[in-house]
Design a protein around this motif. Structure first.
Motif, mmCIF file in Angstrom:
data_model
loop_
_atom_site.group_PDB
_atom_site.id
_atom_site.type_symbol
_atom_site.label_atom_id
_atom_site.label_comp_id
_atom_site.label_asym_id
_atom_site.label_seq_id
_atom_site.Cartn_x
_atom_site.Cartn_y
_atom_site.Cartn_z
ATOM 1 N N GLN A 117 23.212 111.504 61.950
ATOM 2 C CA GLN A 117 24.239 110.450 61.926
ATOM 3 C C GLN A 117 25.444 110.822 62.801
ATOM 4 O O GLN A 117 26.605 110.640 62.427
ATOM 5 C CB GLN A 117 24.692 110.189 60.479
ATOM 6 C CG GLN A 117 23.573 109.689 59.580
ATOM 7 C CD GLN A 117 23.991 109.606 58.130
ATOM 8 O OE1 GLN A 117 23.953 110.595 57.414
ATOM 9 N NE2 GLN A 117 24.412 108.422 57.704
ATOM 10 N N GLU A 120 28.372 108.009 63.909
ATOM 11 C CA GLU A 120 29.289 107.622 62.833
ATOM 12 C C GLU A 120 30.201 108.782 62.444
ATOM 13 O O GLU A 120 31.412 108.617 62.218
ATOM 14 C CB GLU A 120 28.503 107.155 61.612
ATOM 15 C CG GLU A 120 27.632 105.935 61.868
ATOM 16 C CD GLU A 120 26.196 106.324 62.191
ATOM 17 O OE1 GLU A 120 25.992 107.382 62.837
ATOM 18 O OE2 GLU A 120 25.281 105.572 61.817
ATOM 19 N N PHE A 135 28.175 112.400 55.082
ATOM 20 C CA PHE A 135 27.035 112.345 56.000
ATOM 21 C C PHE A 135 26.019 113.428 55.651
ATOM 22 O O PHE A 135 26.223 114.603 55.948
ATOM 23 C CB PHE A 135 27.508 112.508 57.455
ATOM 24 C CG PHE A 135 28.386 111.380 57.909
ATOM 25 C CD1 PHE A 135 27.830 110.141 58.221
ATOM 26 C CD2 PHE A 135 29.753 111.541 57.994
ATOM 27 C CE1 PHE A 135 28.643 109.097 58.634
ATOM 28 C CE2 PHE A 135 30.560 110.496 58.391
ATOM 29 C CZ PHE A 135 30.005 109.267 58.719
ATOM 30 N N GLY A 137 22.416 114.505 56.452
ATOM 31 C CA GLY A 137 21.335 114.268 57.410
ATOM 32 C C GLY A 137 19.989 114.768 56.926
ATOM 33 O O GLY A 137 19.825 115.186 55.775
ATOM 34 N N ARG A 227 12.619 106.253 60.520
ATOM 35 C CA ARG A 227 13.650 106.066 61.546
ATOM 36 C C ARG A 227 12.953 105.702 62.852
ATOM 37 O O ARG A 227 11.969 106.344 63.235
ATOM 38 C CB ARG A 227 14.495 107.333 61.696
ATOM 39 C CG ARG A 227 15.397 107.581 60.492
ATOM 40 C CD ARG A 227 16.056 108.953 60.543
ATOM 41 N NE ARG A 227 17.072 109.088 59.496
ATOM 42 C CZ ARG A 227 16.808 109.448 58.230
ATOM 43 N NH1 ARG A 227 15.547 109.694 57.854
ATOM 44 N NH2 ARG A 227 17.789 109.540 57.343
ATOM 45 N N GLY A 253 17.101 104.259 59.592
ATOM 46 C CA GLY A 253 17.937 104.267 60.783
ATOM 47 C C GLY A 253 17.151 103.814 61.992
ATOM 48 O O GLY A 253 15.917 103.904 62.021
ATOM 49 N N ASN A 274 23.778 102.485 60.092
ATOM 50 C CA ASN A 274 22.624 103.323 60.449
ATOM 51 C C ASN A 274 21.895 102.823 61.704
ATOM 52 O O ASN A 274 20.724 103.156 61.910
ATOM 53 C CB ASN A 274 21.631 103.441 59.290
ATOM 54 C CG ASN A 274 22.274 104.030 58.050
ATOM 55 O OD1 ASN A 274 23.007 105.019 58.133
ATOM 56 N ND2 ASN A 274 22.028 103.413 56.895
#
Length: 527
Positions: A117, A120, A135, A137, A227, A253, A274
């Motif tokens: 991420q 962001e 966050f 990950g 993702r 994401g 995301n």
């Protein structure tokens, strides 16, 4: 000899122009032209070098009266009307390998950006928020990467992913089991890939078969929390369906470098949590920009100066090293194609190109294209090796290629056969020691002849006195015979004559020849 002229119409590394000049071309760099302005000047050029800005439409091609090649510095040729270029006889080239590493690296970069991420986190950190606990990950080590498309770029992504200790599952209809083992990936169908993949990255062209390959239905088949990365082509992913899947949390994401409509000024995905995106940066590195510019210049110059064809999308490849060796064979092939195209009657159902002896060791694709080029002149004079295969396909011709390892009466032999609704006919030729093309067989009759200029083809019953009557007829018409070639199956049987003449044979003279005793057929030919 006049130098080929090349126009570079998009911004490109300046060394590309130097390469054109060093290799014997005159080059103009004129960028930013509107379509109407480009139409006004394109008729002056033999080559057009572009990136993504110039749109080579049917209208541009119609105005390009001297154009022989369009070179795209990059992979995608969405901005070139390839069918129109093929019909016009213009070679379309791209540079599929110049930005492969760059695009593959961008896909890996986006995968990491999604996993941790990063965009962001960067935004909030720079805003002074220090959101360390916001966050969480995921690691990529041990995860499964689903690879849709295992070509050049896809295989580089796979090797990088394996280096990161990921598992790779690949879907590609053209991926053989042997190649999958060599790459170290698991070959799978789409449903299996969807069920296994933690990350999915796309590296396939946009075709009717791949459009929306990640549709709403297929996204629903994916593992929850997947993702998705797309650095290939916009349109591979249904953007509205991806937005819904991100909102629902089914997709954890997504990262897109390409959009269905570009430039993407608006999208339903913009602002979605995301979701990260970049403005088609896959090929945007200094190294890639230089590589593709130099590569397209080298390819185009090779074609314009020496006839070498590399990375063409509408013509068989022919290296600059192969071109001199193949040139006499291609001349023979075009002559044989022209001969049988002029002589064979009826509706064509099949055309075969057979090579034996030394010819069987060569690249047969350019030879076939040359045969079709000669043959297709029965339909149009504006035919060359580029558009002939296209025109043949357009007419539904069944084109076959056959290699024979055997060596017969000649060290090298090329045979062209056609099947029509009224029977099968074939002609054959060879090359003499100095590379001169020579016809050696015509419809089953042994005959040696050069095919050049204006010629007269006659089939007659072999009988005494015929040659004298023919000579008298031509002499009275003031038509001079250059060469005379005669073949027959047996004494008193069917004989074939090929005469080269200094001037065209008028229709009235042909009718007189046809009325001579024993003549079954008389035709004027032109090479």
């Amino acid at each position: 000899m006049t130098k080929p002229r090349v126009l570079i119409s998009d911004k490109m590394d300046p060394n590309a122009a130097k390469i054109f000049e060093e290799r014997g071309c005159d080059v103009d760099v004129i960028t930013g032209k509107t379509p109407d302005e480009l139409k006004e000047i394109i008729g002056q050029y033999d080559g057009l070098a572009i990136r993504s800005s110039t749109k080579v439409t049917k209208e541009i091609l119609e105005a390009a009266t001297n154009l022989k090649v369009v070179g795209r510095a990059g992979i995608g040729v969405d901005n070139v009307d390839i069918p129109a270029a093929s019909a016009k006889g213009v070679v379309v080239m791209n540079t599929p390998f110049g930005n492969s590493i760059t695009t593959a690296e961008h896909a890996i970069a986006l995968m990491f950006a999604l996993a941790r991420q990063i965009p962001e986190a960067n935004e909030q950190t720079q805003a002074g928020k220090w959101p360390k606990n916001d966050f969480m990950g995921v690691e990529v080590t041990g995860k499964t990467l689903g690879l849709i498309g295992a070509g050049n770029i896809g295989s580089i992504v796979a090797s990088r992913a394996l280096g990161l200790k990921m598992k790779v599952v690949a879907f590609d209809p053209f991926l053989t089991p042997e190649r999958a083992i060599e790459m170290g990936v698991e070959k799978a169908d789409l449903d299996t890939l969807f069920a296994k993949a933690d990350f999915i990255t796309l590296h396939t062209p946009l075709t009717d078969q791949t459009r929306n390959i990640l549709s709403a239905a297929n996204i629903a088949k994916c593992k929850k929390g997947v993702r998705i990365i797309n650095c290939a082509r916009g349109g591979l992913v249904d953007e509205a369906a991806l937005k819904a899947a991100l909102d629902s949390g089914h997709v954890a994401g997504a990262a897109l470098d390409v959009f269905e409509t570009e430039p993407a000024k608006e999208s339903p995905l913009f602002g979605t949590p995301n979701f990260i995106c970049t403005p088609h940066l896959g090929a945007s590195t200094n190294e890639a920009q230089v590589n593709v510019a130099l590569q397209v210049a080298e390819q185009m110059a090779d074609y314009l100066v020496s006839g070498g064809v590399t990375n063409a999308l509408n013509m068989p490849s022919l290296s600059a090293e192969e071109a001199p060796k193949l040139r006499p064979y291609m001349a023979l092939a075009e002559q044989l194609g022209s001969l049988i195209g002029q002589l064979a009657h009826g509706d064509l159902t099949q055309i075969s190109v057979e090579v034996e002896g030394a010819a069987a060791e060569l690249n047969i694709k350019p030879i076939t294209a040359a045969v079709l080029s000669g043959f297709m002149r029965r339909f149009s004079d504006a035919v060359n090796m580029v558009n002939a295969p296209y025109l043949a396909k357009e007419r539904g011709m069944d084109v076959r290629e056959v290699r024979h390892d055997r060596e017969g009466d000649y060290h090298t032999l090329l045979r062209v056969s056609v099947k029509t609704d009224i029977g099968e006919r074939s002609v054959a030729g060879t090359l003499f020691g100095n590379g001169t093309p020579r016809l050696v067989e015509l419809f089953g009759v042994k005959v040696e002849a050069d095919l050049e200029g204006h010629m007269l083809y006659i089939v007659n019953q072999d009988a005494p006195g015929f040659i004298g009557r023919l000579g008298t007829t031509l002499g009275e018409a003031n038509i001079n015979i250059g060469t005379f070639h005669l073949g027959r199956q047996e004494a008193g049987g069917v004989a074939v004559l090929l005469l080269s003449v200094d001037t065209p044979v008028p229709t009235a003279v042909l009718e007189t020849i046809h009325s001579l005793p024993g003549v079954k057929r008389a035709m004027a030919l032109r090479f």
